[in-house]
Design a protein around this motif. Sequence first.
Motif, mmCIF file in Angstrom:
data_model
loop_
_atom_site.group_PDB
_atom_site.id
_atom_site.type_symbol
_atom_site.label_atom_id
_atom_site.label_comp_id
_atom_site.label_asym_id
_atom_site.label_seq_id
_atom_site.Cartn_x
_atom_site.Cartn_y
_atom_site.Cartn_z
ATOM 1 N N ALA A 186 -1.813 1.159 -5.603
ATOM 2 C CA ALA A 186 -0.681 1.417 -6.492
ATOM 3 C C ALA A 186 0.611 0.844 -5.915
ATOM 4 O O ALA A 186 1.438 0.270 -6.652
ATOM 5 C CB ALA A 186 -0.537 2.915 -6.734
ATOM 6 N N LEU A 187 0.791 0.965 -4.599
ATOM 7 C CA LEU A 187 2.005 0.432 -3.981
ATOM 8 C C LEU A 187 2.013 -1.095 -4.042
ATOM 9 O O LEU A 187 3.033 -1.712 -4.391
ATOM 10 C CB LEU A 187 2.129 0.907 -2.534
ATOM 11 C CG LEU A 187 3.342 0.388 -1.762
ATOM 12 C CD1 LEU A 187 4.645 0.781 -2.461
ATOM 13 C CD2 LEU A 187 3.321 0.906 -0.323
ATOM 14 N N ALA A 363 -1.908 13.009 3.892
ATOM 15 C CA ALA A 363 -2.214 12.198 2.711
ATOM 16 C C ALA A 363 -1.254 12.514 1.565
ATOM 17 O O ALA A 363 -0.830 11.615 0.818
ATOM 18 C CB ALA A 363 -3.659 12.438 2.270
ATOM 19 N N ALA A 364 -0.912 13.792 1.427
ATOM 20 C CA ALA A 364 0.055 14.166 0.388
ATOM 21 C C ALA A 364 1.404 13.501 0.655
ATOM 22 O O ALA A 364 2.094 13.055 -0.278
ATOM 23 C CB ALA A 364 0.201 15.679 0.336
ATOM 24 N N ARG A 365 1.777 13.417 1.942
ATOM 25 C CA ARG A 365 3.028 12.748 2.299
ATOM 26 C C ARG A 365 2.936 11.249 2.000
ATOM 27 O O ARG A 365 3.898 10.644 1.492
ATOM 28 C CB ARG A 365 3.333 12.974 3.790
ATOM 29 C CG ARG A 365 4.567 12.246 4.304
ATOM 30 C CD ARG A 365 5.814 12.627 3.537
ATOM 31 N NE ARG A 365 6.993 11.913 4.003
ATOM 32 C CZ ARG A 365 8.071 11.695 3.263
ATOM 33 N NH1 ARG A 365 8.139 12.136 2.003
ATOM 34 N NH2 ARG A 365 9.100 11.037 3.750
ATOM 35 N N PHE A 366 1.784 10.645 2.280
ATOM 36 C CA PHE A 366 1.576 9.223 2.001
ATOM 37 C C PHE A 366 1.751 8.969 0.498
ATOM 38 O O PHE A 366 2.437 8.032 0.088
ATOM 39 C CB PHE A 366 0.161 8.830 2.446
ATOM 40 C CG PHE A 366 -0.102 7.361 2.517
ATOM 41 C CD1 PHE A 366 -0.037 6.681 3.723
ATOM 42 C CD2 PHE A 366 -0.433 6.637 1.376
ATOM 43 C CE1 PHE A 366 -0.298 5.312 3.800
ATOM 44 C CE2 PHE A 366 -0.691 5.284 1.434
ATOM 45 C CZ PHE A 366 -0.624 4.618 2.650
ATOM 46 N N ARG A 367 1.142 9.824 -0.322
ATOM 47 C CA ARG A 367 1.257 9.668 -1.773
ATOM 48 C C ARG A 367 2.718 9.821 -2.215
ATOM 49 O O ARG A 367 3.195 9.086 -3.087
ATOM 50 C CB ARG A 367 0.392 10.698 -2.491
ATOM 51 C CG ARG A 367 0.299 10.452 -3.999
ATOM 52 C CD ARG A 367 -0.173 11.686 -4.729
ATOM 53 N NE ARG A 367 -0.501 11.410 -6.119
ATOM 54 C CZ ARG A 367 0.379 11.222 -7.091
ATOM 55 N NH1 ARG A 367 1.701 11.264 -6.832
ATOM 56 N NH2 ARG A 367 -0.025 10.983 -8.335
ATOM 57 N N GLU A 372 7.668 7.506 -4.473
ATOM 58 C CA GLU A 372 9.099 7.222 -4.383
ATOM 59 C C GLU A 372 9.373 5.734 -4.580
ATOM 60 O O GLU A 372 10.347 5.355 -5.257
ATOM 61 C CB GLU A 372 9.631 7.681 -3.017
ATOM 62 C CG GLU A 372 9.721 9.201 -2.869
ATOM 63 C CD GLU A 372 10.067 9.626 -1.455
ATOM 64 O OE1 GLU A 372 10.265 8.731 -0.593
ATOM 65 O OE2 GLU A 372 10.139 10.840 -1.200
ATOM 66 N N GLU A 373 8.529 4.893 -4.004
ATOM 67 C CA GLU A 373 8.712 3.442 -4.173
ATOM 68 C C GLU A 373 8.509 3.035 -5.631
ATOM 69 O O GLU A 373 9.235 2.189 -6.171
ATOM 70 C CB GLU A 373 7.733 2.674 -3.274
ATOM 71 C CG GLU A 373 8.038 2.779 -1.795
ATOM 72 C CD GLU A 373 9.366 2.135 -1.417
ATOM 73 O OE1 GLU A 373 9.817 1.205 -2.129
ATOM 74 O OE2 GLU A 373 9.959 2.554 -0.402
ATOM 75 N N ILE A 374 7.506 3.637 -6.278
ATOM 76 C CA ILE A 374 7.267 3.334 -7.695
ATOM 77 C C ILE A 374 8.480 3.731 -8.528
ATOM 78 O O ILE A 374 8.944 2.973 -9.393
ATOM 79 C CB ILE A 374 5.993 4.072 -8.179
ATOM 80 C CG1 ILE A 374 4.752 3.526 -7.456
ATOM 81 C CG2 ILE A 374 5.839 3.927 -9.690
ATOM 82 C CD1 ILE A 374 3.481 4.318 -7.721
#
Length: 391
Positions: A186-187, A363-367, A372-374
């Motif tokens: 997605a990123l 993993a929740a932090r990674f998501r 945020e970037e999206i």
Amino acid sequence: MPRRRNKLTRDDRDQRRTDGGSEAGLAEAVGKAVNMLKPRSLCVLSRKPLRDEDCPEVPEIDVLSVWNRTEEYPQRMIVSTSFGRVYVDVLWVPVSAMIDPLEAAGYRTLPHLFLESEMAWSKPAFIGPLIDEIRANAYEKAVWERRLGSQLAFGDSALQEAKRNLGYPPGALFFLQTAHAYYMTALGNTLRMSVTSLMSKPMTKLRRMDAATDSSLEELLSANLHLDSEPSASMDALKRVHGAVSARCSPHPVRGMSERTWGHYEYSLSGLELEYRLAVAEALMRRGDFAQANYYLRFWAYSLARCPVVCREAAEGRNPNFYVPFRAFKESLSEACPEIIEPVGLILGDVSRGEVEESLRGAARFRELVAEEIQEKGLTPASRVRAAAPE
């Protein structure tokens, strides 16, 4: 007396691989692959650039072959060129998935494959313009957001699967790896960067994403997935898993499997595929890239472990999907192939339940960082406003 043939040293083998991986060697390999695929193909596309940036030491080309069958189908081949042997990774893509180019551009993976490939050969006149239209639609905002929604949704599903497998921490850790792969996809999609190979060899592309976003996602990924251990023992374990699975699983078509599931089953059991995977892992280890090697070996260990499971599920009339499990990982393996539980666990990661629970939080932090970037790019994944379209 006949002359004894000199045995190749490792340096000799490495040199042959390097020669086969030259641009000329890879271009020759594309031509040979096209000739092999033409009888069943509508068109053949090759990865651009030809060289595998994640592991150029092992010469390989990725090709897409569009056909008239209704299912996708992976295939591993090898071709001999004047520069040496070159591995060929083929994905057969059904033309039926492309007929509506606007819908196809919103699929989770297909448009990225076309965006990152170029035409090597085609037969019907309509196929080139159809692929061009899919590419042109890929970043139309509504289509782009639908694709993003699907990628995030699959990551979230893998995250839930990790929670279901907390009783077997190595299995939970693998599903967390899958979740991270979809979040990275997605990123990369958001940044209009390459996303192919993120399921198996993500580090080169993730470093590029880090540079573009001023993030530290590579560090977070390695910590979340416990990727830094030396992987020699995992390679030995993978050979044991392949031997045990090959002894249990039929090399012939299995009644009750769809063509797509059978394709991934056959591909995973292939001795040629094992040879290629071990060559890549060895190259990554020699380079000192333990994180990439562990990530790569874990993906393949899971694929092998699924073979006896889907074989059993097909016999039970359950129409299995190759990668998506019906039951918890260890539960399925305990019935289908209990002798591989120990070596598969070693490969997937020797972690405790507490460590996996910490990785779930990571993993929740990674998501969250990906989301945020999206958002910063002014995009709203479609799953937030309506159900993601089926693929």
